[in-house]
Design a protein around this motif. Structure first.
Motif, mmCIF file in Angstrom:
data_model
loop_
_atom_site.group_PDB
_atom_site.id
_atom_site.type_symbol
_atom_site.label_atom_id
_atom_site.label_comp_id
_atom_site.label_asym_id
_atom_site.label_seq_id
_atom_site.Cartn_x
_atom_site.Cartn_y
_atom_site.Cartn_z
ATOM 1 N N VAL A 110 -42.048 -18.136 -2.563
ATOM 2 C CA VAL A 110 -41.131 -18.673 -3.572
ATOM 3 C C VAL A 110 -39.925 -19.314 -2.900
ATOM 4 O O VAL A 110 -39.478 -20.406 -3.284
ATOM 5 C CB VAL A 110 -40.681 -17.575 -4.556
ATOM 6 C CG1 VAL A 110 -39.584 -18.099 -5.484
ATOM 7 C CG2 VAL A 110 -41.869 -17.079 -5.378
ATOM 8 N N LEU A 113 -41.014 -22.610 -1.570
ATOM 9 C CA LEU A 113 -41.219 -23.564 -2.660
ATOM 10 C C LEU A 113 -39.877 -24.104 -3.150
ATOM 11 O O LEU A 113 -39.728 -25.311 -3.387
ATOM 12 C CB LEU A 113 -41.988 -22.905 -3.804
ATOM 13 C CG LEU A 113 -42.213 -23.758 -5.054
ATOM 14 C CD1 LEU A 113 -43.009 -25.016 -4.713
ATOM 15 C CD2 LEU A 113 -42.917 -22.956 -6.139
ATOM 16 N N ARG A 114 -38.878 -23.225 -3.298
ATOM 17 C CA ARG A 114 -37.581 -23.686 -3.769
ATOM 18 C C ARG A 114 -36.909 -24.625 -2.780
ATOM 19 O O ARG A 114 -36.202 -25.559 -3.174
ATOM 20 C CB ARG A 114 -36.691 -22.471 -4.076
ATOM 21 C CG ARG A 114 -37.120 -21.754 -5.356
ATOM 22 C CD ARG A 114 -36.373 -20.464 -5.575
ATOM 23 N NE ARG A 114 -36.761 -19.853 -6.854
ATOM 24 C CZ ARG A 114 -36.511 -18.594 -7.188
ATOM 25 N NH1 ARG A 114 -35.872 -17.787 -6.330
ATOM 26 N NH2 ARG A 114 -36.889 -18.134 -8.361
ATOM 27 N N LEU A 117 -38.530 -27.899 -3.482
ATOM 28 C CA LEU A 117 -38.025 -28.480 -4.720
ATOM 29 C C LEU A 117 -36.638 -29.072 -4.522
ATOM 30 O O LEU A 117 -36.301 -30.116 -5.100
ATOM 31 C CB LEU A 117 -38.006 -27.430 -5.832
ATOM 32 C CG LEU A 117 -39.369 -26.845 -6.234
ATOM 33 C CD1 LEU A 117 -39.189 -25.808 -7.342
ATOM 34 C CD2 LEU A 117 -40.331 -27.937 -6.669
ATOM 35 N N SER A 127 -40.094 -32.944 -9.833
ATOM 36 C CA SER A 127 -40.715 -31.630 -9.845
ATOM 37 C C SER A 127 -39.741 -30.675 -10.508
ATOM 38 O O SER A 127 -38.532 -30.939 -10.551
ATOM 39 C CB SER A 127 -41.061 -31.138 -8.427
ATOM 40 O OG SER A 127 -39.886 -31.023 -7.646
ATOM 41 N N ALA A 128 -40.254 -29.575 -11.046
ATOM 42 C CA ALA A 128 -39.384 -28.615 -11.731
ATOM 43 C C ALA A 128 -39.973 -27.223 -11.599
ATOM 44 O O ALA A 128 -41.184 -27.022 -11.763
ATOM 45 C CB ALA A 128 -39.246 -28.971 -13.208
ATOM 46 N N GLU A 129 -39.115 -26.239 -11.298
ATOM 47 C CA GLU A 129 -39.579 -24.863 -11.171
ATOM 48 C C GLU A 129 -39.981 -24.311 -12.535
ATOM 49 O O GLU A 129 -39.362 -24.618 -13.566
ATOM 50 C CB GLU A 129 -38.495 -23.985 -10.554
ATOM 51 C CG GLU A 129 -38.980 -22.562 -10.268
ATOM 52 C CD GLU A 129 -38.000 -21.739 -9.458
ATOM 53 O OE1 GLU A 129 -38.320 -20.573 -9.173
ATOM 54 O OE2 GLU A 129 -36.911 -22.261 -9.106
ATOM 55 N N GLY A 148 -44.230 -17.260 -8.258
ATOM 56 C CA GLY A 148 -43.406 -18.412 -8.610
ATOM 57 C C GLY A 148 -44.270 -19.641 -8.780
ATOM 58 O O GLY A 148 -45.446 -19.668 -8.384
ATOM 59 N N ALA A 149 -43.676 -20.687 -9.392
ATOM 60 C CA ALA A 149 -44.464 -21.887 -9.675
ATOM 61 C C ALA A 149 -43.543 -23.075 -9.882
ATOM 62 O O ALA A 149 -42.327 -22.935 -10.076
ATOM 63 C CB ALA A 149 -45.333 -21.671 -10.915
ATOM 64 N N ALA A 150 -44.142 -24.252 -9.856
ATOM 65 C CA ALA A 150 -43.436 -25.497 -10.163
ATOM 66 C C ALA A 150 -44.427 -26.471 -10.775
ATOM 67 O O ALA A 150 -45.640 -26.388 -10.526
ATOM 68 C CB ALA A 150 -42.808 -26.102 -8.913
ATOM 69 N N TRP A 151 -43.911 -27.380 -11.574
ATOM 70 C CA TRP A 151 -44.735 -28.407 -12.200
ATOM 71 C C TRP A 151 -44.373 -29.761 -11.596
ATOM 72 O O TRP A 151 -43.192 -30.109 -11.487
ATOM 73 C CB TRP A 151 -44.531 -28.424 -13.706
ATOM 74 C CG TRP A 151 -45.359 -29.467 -14.420
ATOM 75 C CD1 TRP A 151 -44.929 -30.533 -15.141
ATOM 76 C CD2 TRP A 151 -46.792 -29.509 -14.479
ATOM 77 N NE1 TRP A 151 -45.979 -31.245 -15.629
ATOM 78 C CE2 TRP A 151 -47.146 -30.638 -15.242
ATOM 79 C CE3 TRP A 151 -47.803 -28.703 -13.941
ATOM 80 C CZ2 TRP A 151 -48.471 -30.996 -15.497
ATOM 81 C CZ3 TRP A 151 -49.120 -29.057 -14.189
ATOM 82 C CH2 TRP A 151 -49.446 -30.182 -14.959
#
Length: 411
Positions: A110, A113-114, A117, A127-129, A148-151
């Motif tokens: 996570v 990933l952040r 982002l 992109s957005a969490e 965690g994830a993002a689109w």
């Protein structure tokens, strides 16, 4: 010993090489393509992600800008290939509606990933969490332990094998494909004049397009390509157990992705899982550990794939360059490069087409983007030096790239 003459000789018949051949044919040229196994290189293993956002890495803003420019050209490029091949719309599998879901397995993933982002925000990439619950709404097959994830709505996909088949049909109908490897380029007075194949046949050509993937550097030292082997898997899953969107993730720092193809009439769908990446000599041998690692990680993110059938494990080499950006444009009199696309050969195919239209004198294509194509052509100056790397040239030194700017980035 025999000889043949043509206007344009293309060395390599992957997607990049066949795109070059198609553009030359549209310019009215007589075209010959040399390749011992058309489409059996990086094209054969590629999953077909069109992902300039999630492929954006730290220190690679220029590549991200090129990728974004290329993605904007993809709908017109796909439509033109389908029209040229006499195929219905959608035949090359372009999907510009589904988007991509990025997943992070544990707390450290996570954090990573952040950081990515934040880089996207800095570069203006979309992109957005998402909280894990929202990720499961977009992809119900998301595993219960995902942290965690993002689109990423702008990252898409296409089917490289379908695209290659379409291009191969176009080129075979109007040009000549010779199933032999190029053994060497031929030179005269500092200019490339053609090539000799492995059987000793000489091909005289006004223009040679070098699109031989990672092997390009063995034919011209000014194209310092290297093999970057990787393995992809093809699974066959029931549609209700397969992902509905492209899923990219990290599991304890290891990247993995799953790219679904359309649902088949029998209610199944193919899912391409990948990809490992190694710095080693080229071979087509699949390591057991690579298969294990890909299946281990993808099942954590998408447990429903446990029930899928393993159809295929494919290992091929991407063509890397020293800075992992493409080598595209005029390199010496009579020689144009179309190689070094690394992870993004499929994504950059329409940008390559636009640049080759410019180089080969074809009429501007419907997808032509002069700014992006011009920047890509200028980027070839990073390493290519005909005085240093002619027929007597030695091993290229890694040189400081020449910058070319697109929307504030460098390539």
């Amino acid at each position: 010993m025999s000889s043949r003459a043509c206007d344009v000789l293309v060395v390599g018949a992957g997607i990049v090489g066949l795109t070059a051949a198609w553009r030359a044919l549209d310019a009215g040229a007589r075209v010959v393509v040399l390749d011992p196994a058309p489409g059996d290189g990086a094209t054969h293993a590629a999953a077909g992600m069109l992902a300039p956002v999630m492929e954006a890495g730290f220190g690679e803003e220029g590549q991200a800008r090129l990728g974004t420019a290329a993605l904007a050209l993809w709908p017109a490029y796909a439509a033109a290939v389908e029209h040229a091949a006499g195929l219905p719309p959608g035949a090359v599998g372009l999907d510009t509606t589904s988007g991509t879901l990025a997943l992070a397995y544990d707390a450290d993933d996570v954090v990573a990933l952040r950081r990515l982002l934040a880089l996207h925000r800095q570069w203006g990439l979309g992109s957005a969490e998402l909280p894990p619950a929202a990720a499961r709404e977009r992809e119900p097959g998301t595993g219960p332990r995902v942290a965690g994830a993002a689109w990423v709505p702008g990252d898409h996909s296409a089917d490289p094998r379908a695209l290659h088949a379409a291009l191969a049909g176009v080129v075979a109908a109007r040009g000549t494909v010779v199933r032999r490897a190029a053994a060497a380029l031929t030179w005269a007075d500092g200019a490339v004049t053609g090539a000799v194949d492995a059987a000793g046949t000489t091909y005289a050509a006004g223009t040679v397009v070098l699109a031989a993937g990672h092997a390009s550097g063995t034919l011209y030292a000014g194209a310092p390509t290297r093999p970057v082997p990787g393995t992809t898997l093809r699974l066959l899953a029931d549609a209700d157990r397969a992902p509905r969107v492209v899923v990219r993730g990290a599991v304890q720092g290891r990247p993995v992705y799953a790219v679904p193809r359309p649902v088949r009439p029998d209610g199944t769908r193919e899912v391409v899982v990948g990809a490992t990446s190694h710095e080693r000599a080229d071979d087509h041998l699949t390591r057991a550990g690579d298969v294990f690692a890909l299946l281990r990680d993808v099942r954590v993110l998408l447990p429903g794939l446990d029930e899928a059938v393993l159809l295929e494990a494919t290992t091929r080499s991407r063509p890397g360059s020293p800075d992992n950006a493409p080598l595209l444009g005029r390199a010496a009199p009579g020689l144009h490069l179309a190689t070094g696309h690394h992870r993004n050969g499929i994504l950059l195919a329409p940008l390559t087409a636009a640049a080759l239209d410019h180089a080969l004198g074809a009429a501007p294509s419907a997808w032509a983007d002069e700014e992006a194509a011009g920047a890509a052509v200028a980027a070839a100056a990073r390493y290519a030096d005909p005085l240093r790397f002619g027929p007597a040239g030695g091993t290229p030194a890694v040189r400081t790239p020449v910058s070319s700017t697109i929307e504030g980035g460098t390539a």
